[in-house]
Design a protein around this motif. Structure first.
Motif, PDB file in Angstrom:
ATOM      1  N   GLY A  40       0.825  -1.197  -0.053  1.00 36.04           N
ATOM      2  CA  GLY A  40       0.235   0.161  -0.123  1.00 36.04           C
ATOM      3  C   GLY A  40       0.565   1.354  -0.274  1.00 36.04           C
ATOM      4  N   SER A  41       2.365   0.926   0.913  1.00 35.78           N
ATOM      5  CA  SER A  41       2.713   2.239   1.113  1.00 35.78           C
ATOM      6  C   SER A  41       3.748   2.879  -0.325  1.00 35.78           C
ATOM      7  CB  SER A  41       3.803   2.643   1.582  1.00 35.78           C
ATOM      8  OG  SER A  41       5.013   1.300   1.641  1.00 35.78           O
ATOM      9  N   MET A  42       3.443   1.447  -0.803  1.00 38.11           N
ATOM     10  CA  MET A  42       4.345   1.576  -2.214  1.00 38.11           C
ATOM     11  C   MET A  42       2.992   2.293  -3.493  1.00 38.11           C
ATOM     12  SD  MET A  42       7.079  -1.984  -2.368  1.00 38.11           S
ATOM     13  CE  MET A  42       7.624  -1.016  -3.343  1.00 38.11           C
ATOM     14  N   GLY A  43       2.256   2.815  -3.454  1.00 38.53           N
ATOM     15  CA  GLY A  43       1.228   2.604  -4.180  1.00 38.53           C
ATOM     16  C   GLY A  43       0.237   1.752  -4.946  1.00 38.53           C
ATOM     17  N   PHE A  44       0.174   0.145  -3.667  1.00 41.07           N
ATOM     18  CA  PHE A  44       0.020  -0.972  -4.958  1.00 41.07           C
ATOM     19  C   PHE A  44      -1.238  -1.790  -3.933  1.00 41.07           C
ATOM     20  CE2 PHE A  44       4.341  -1.665  -5.933  1.00 41.07           C
ATOM     21  CZ  PHE A  44       4.217  -1.180  -7.740  1.00 41.07           C
ATOM     22  N   GLN A  45      -2.529  -0.830  -4.351  1.00 38.77           N
ATOM     23  CA  GLN A  45      -3.567  -1.677  -3.579  1.00 38.77           C
ATOM     24  C   GLN A  45      -3.736  -3.273  -4.271  1.00 38.77           C
ATOM     25  OE1 GLN A  45      -4.687   0.422  -0.693  1.00 38.77           O
ATOM     26  NE2 GLN A  45      -2.715   1.357  -1.928  1.00 38.77           N
ATOM     27  N   VAL A  46      -3.658  -4.235  -2.575  1.00 35.95           N
ATOM     28  CA  VAL A  46      -4.073  -5.503  -3.078  1.00 35.95           C
ATOM     29  C   VAL A  46      -4.860  -6.655  -2.071  1.00 35.95           C
ATOM     30  CG1 VAL A  46      -1.908  -5.418  -4.999  1.00 35.95           C
ATOM     31  CG2 VAL A  46      -1.487  -6.270  -2.072  1.00 35.95           C
ATOM     32  N   THR A  47      -5.531  -7.575  -3.163  1.00 37.54           N
ATOM     33  CA  THR A  47      -6.060  -8.393  -1.738  1.00 37.54           C
ATOM     34  C   THR A  47      -4.783 -10.100  -2.082  1.00 37.54           C
ATOM     35  OG1 THR A  47      -7.310  -8.662  -3.434  1.00 37.54           O
ATOM     36  CG2 THR A  47      -8.057  -7.113  -1.838  1.00 37.54           C
ATOM     37  N   PRO A  48      -5.475 -10.488  -0.910  1.00 37.86           N
ATOM     38  CA  PRO A  48      -4.722 -11.529  -1.512  1.00 37.86           C
ATOM     39  C   PRO A  48      -5.208 -12.970  -1.963  1.00 37.86           C
ATOM     40  CG  PRO A  48      -4.814 -11.420   0.941  1.00 37.86           C
ATOM     41  CD  PRO A  48      -5.243 -10.169  -0.155  1.00 37.86           C
ATOM     42  N   ASP A  49      -4.644 -13.821  -2.859  1.00 41.03           N
ATOM     43  CA  ASP A  49      -4.857 -14.489  -3.859  1.00 41.03           C
ATOM     44  C   ASP A  49      -5.788 -15.592  -3.338  1.00 41.03           C
ATOM     45  OD1 ASP A  49      -5.390 -16.996  -5.778  1.00 41.03           O
ATOM     46  OD2 ASP A  49      -5.353 -15.476  -7.331  1.00 41.03           O
ATOM     47  N   PRO A  50      -6.433 -16.254  -3.098  1.00 44.61           N
ATOM     48  CA  PRO A  50      -7.057 -17.426  -2.266  1.00 44.61           C
ATOM     49  C   PRO A  50      -6.934 -18.519  -2.616  1.00 44.61           C
ATOM     50  CG  PRO A  50      -8.749 -16.548  -3.458  1.00 44.61           C
ATOM     51  CD  PRO A  50      -8.256 -15.786  -3.279  1.00 44.61           C
ATOM     52  N   GLN A  51      -6.554 -18.583  -4.023  1.00 37.11           N
ATOM     53  CA  GLN A  51      -6.061 -19.401  -4.602  1.00 37.11           C
ATOM     54  C   GLN A  51      -4.365 -19.999  -4.635  1.00 37.11           C
ATOM     55  OE1 GLN A  51      -8.594 -20.867  -4.727  1.00 37.11           O
ATOM     56  NE2 GLN A  51     -10.166 -19.492  -6.145  1.00 37.11           N
ATOM     57  N   ASP A  52      -3.615 -19.077  -4.510  1.00 37.83           N
ATOM     58  CA  ASP A  52      -2.024 -19.328  -4.359  1.00 37.83           C
ATOM     59  C   ASP A  52      -1.807 -17.779  -3.472  1.00 37.83           C
ATOM     60  OD1 ASP A  52       1.202 -18.578  -5.003  1.00 37.83           O
ATOM     61  OD2 ASP A  52       0.130 -18.148  -6.986  1.00 37.83           O
ATOM     62  N   SER A  53      -1.103 -18.457  -2.348  1.00 35.68           N
ATOM     63  CA  SER A  53      -0.576 -17.819  -1.179  1.00 35.68           C
ATOM     64  C   SER A  53       0.645 -15.918  -1.219  1.00 35.68           C
ATOM     65  CB  SER A  53      -0.269 -18.580   0.065  1.00 35.68           C
ATOM     66  OG  SER A  53       0.516 -20.081  -0.080  1.00 35.68           O
ATOM     67  N   GLN A  54       1.048 -16.599  -2.541  1.00 37.74           N
ATOM     68  CA  GLN A  54       2.157 -15.922  -2.852  1.00 37.74           C
ATOM     69  C   GLN A  54       1.681 -14.940  -4.251  1.00 37.74           C
ATOM     70  OE1 GLN A  54       4.655 -19.910  -3.420  1.00 37.74           O
ATOM     71  NE2 GLN A  54       6.373 -17.743  -3.086  1.00 37.74           N
ATOM     72  N   LEU A  55       0.834 -14.832  -3.970  1.00 39.94           N
ATOM     73  CA  LEU A  55      -0.150 -14.038  -5.006  1.00 39.94           C
ATOM     74  C   LEU A  55      -0.541 -12.905  -4.513  1.00 39.94           C
ATOM     75  CD1 LEU A  55       0.197 -13.899  -8.589  1.00 39.94           C
ATOM     76  CD2 LEU A  55      -2.203 -15.048  -8.884  1.00 39.94           C
ATOM     77  N   PHE A  56      -0.738 -11.392  -5.082  1.00 45.91           N
ATOM     78  CA  PHE A  56      -1.851 -10.916  -5.138  1.00 45.91           C
ATOM     79  C   PHE A  56      -2.147  -9.873  -6.592  1.00 45.91           C
ATOM     80  CE2 PHE A  56       0.704 -11.286  -1.840  1.00 45.91           C
ATOM     81  CZ  PHE A  56       0.540 -11.207  -0.666  1.00 45.91           C
ATOM     82  N   LEU A  57      -3.828 -10.081  -5.994  1.00 49.96           N
ATOM     83  CA  LEU A  57      -4.869  -8.926  -7.082  1.00 49.96           C
ATOM     84  C   LEU A  57      -4.784  -7.825  -6.847  1.00 49.96           C
ATOM     85  CD1 LEU A  57      -6.678 -12.349  -7.501  1.00 49.96           C
ATOM     86  CD2 LEU A  57      -4.063 -11.458  -9.062  1.00 49.96           C
ATOM     87  N   PRO A  58      -4.581  -7.046  -8.066  1.00 47.57           N
ATOM     88  CA  PRO A  58      -5.281  -5.337  -7.625  1.00 47.57           C
ATOM     89  C   PRO A  58      -6.289  -5.679  -6.752  1.00 47.57           C
ATOM     90  CG  PRO A  58      -5.016  -5.931 -10.171  1.00 47.57           C
ATOM     91  CD  PRO A  58      -4.627  -7.263  -9.529  1.00 47.57           C
ATOM     92  N   SER A  59      -6.908  -4.767  -6.062  1.00 45.65           N
ATOM     93  CA  SER A  59      -8.255  -4.731  -5.928  1.00 45.65           C
ATOM     94  C   SER A  59      -8.926  -3.461  -5.674  1.00 45.65           C
ATOM     95  CB  SER A  59      -7.750  -4.458  -3.770  1.00 45.65           C
ATOM     96  OG  SER A  59      -7.364  -3.067  -3.362  1.00 45.65           O
TER      97      SER A  59
END
Length: 101
Positions: A40-59
């Motif tokens: 978030g502080s880097m400007g990326f508003q994300v939510t975690p992907d429920p299928q992949d614990s290392q993947l974040f998707l834009p919110s």
């Protein structure tokens, strides 16, 4: 203690490798909330992907990226590269978000 988070951001023109910094206690790993705050502080508003614990998707609908994948957590002597420690941190974040805790 510093934890350098190595991650890849997917853009239409191709992936970009970036790094972020999280301060943690001696011998500790960053929490899921710390990762979300860092992104978030880097400007990326994300939510975690429920299928992949290392993947974040834009919110947000106006995002300029398609995904963020955490590749490595570097806490000095030990490097945690897509291993159970990293997956555990991210899975805890996913569980917390699923149940609204």
């Amino acid at each position: 203690m510093e934890c350098i988070v190595h991650f890849t951001v997917g853009h239409d023109e191709g992936p970009k490798k970036l790094r972020g910094l999280i301060f943690v206690g001696e011998g500790e790993m960053p929490t899921g909330d710390q990762l979300l705050d860092m992104f978030g502080s880097m400007g990326f508003q994300v939510t975690p992907d429920p299928q992949d614990s290392q993947l974040f998707l834009p919110s947000g609908s106006d995002s300029t990226f398609t995904y963020i994948r955490v590749n490595e957590l570097d806490i000095g002597q030990e490097k945690h590269v897509e291993d159970r420690n990293l997956k555990s941190v991210l899975n805890n974040l996913l569980q917390k978000n699923r149940f609204g805790l």
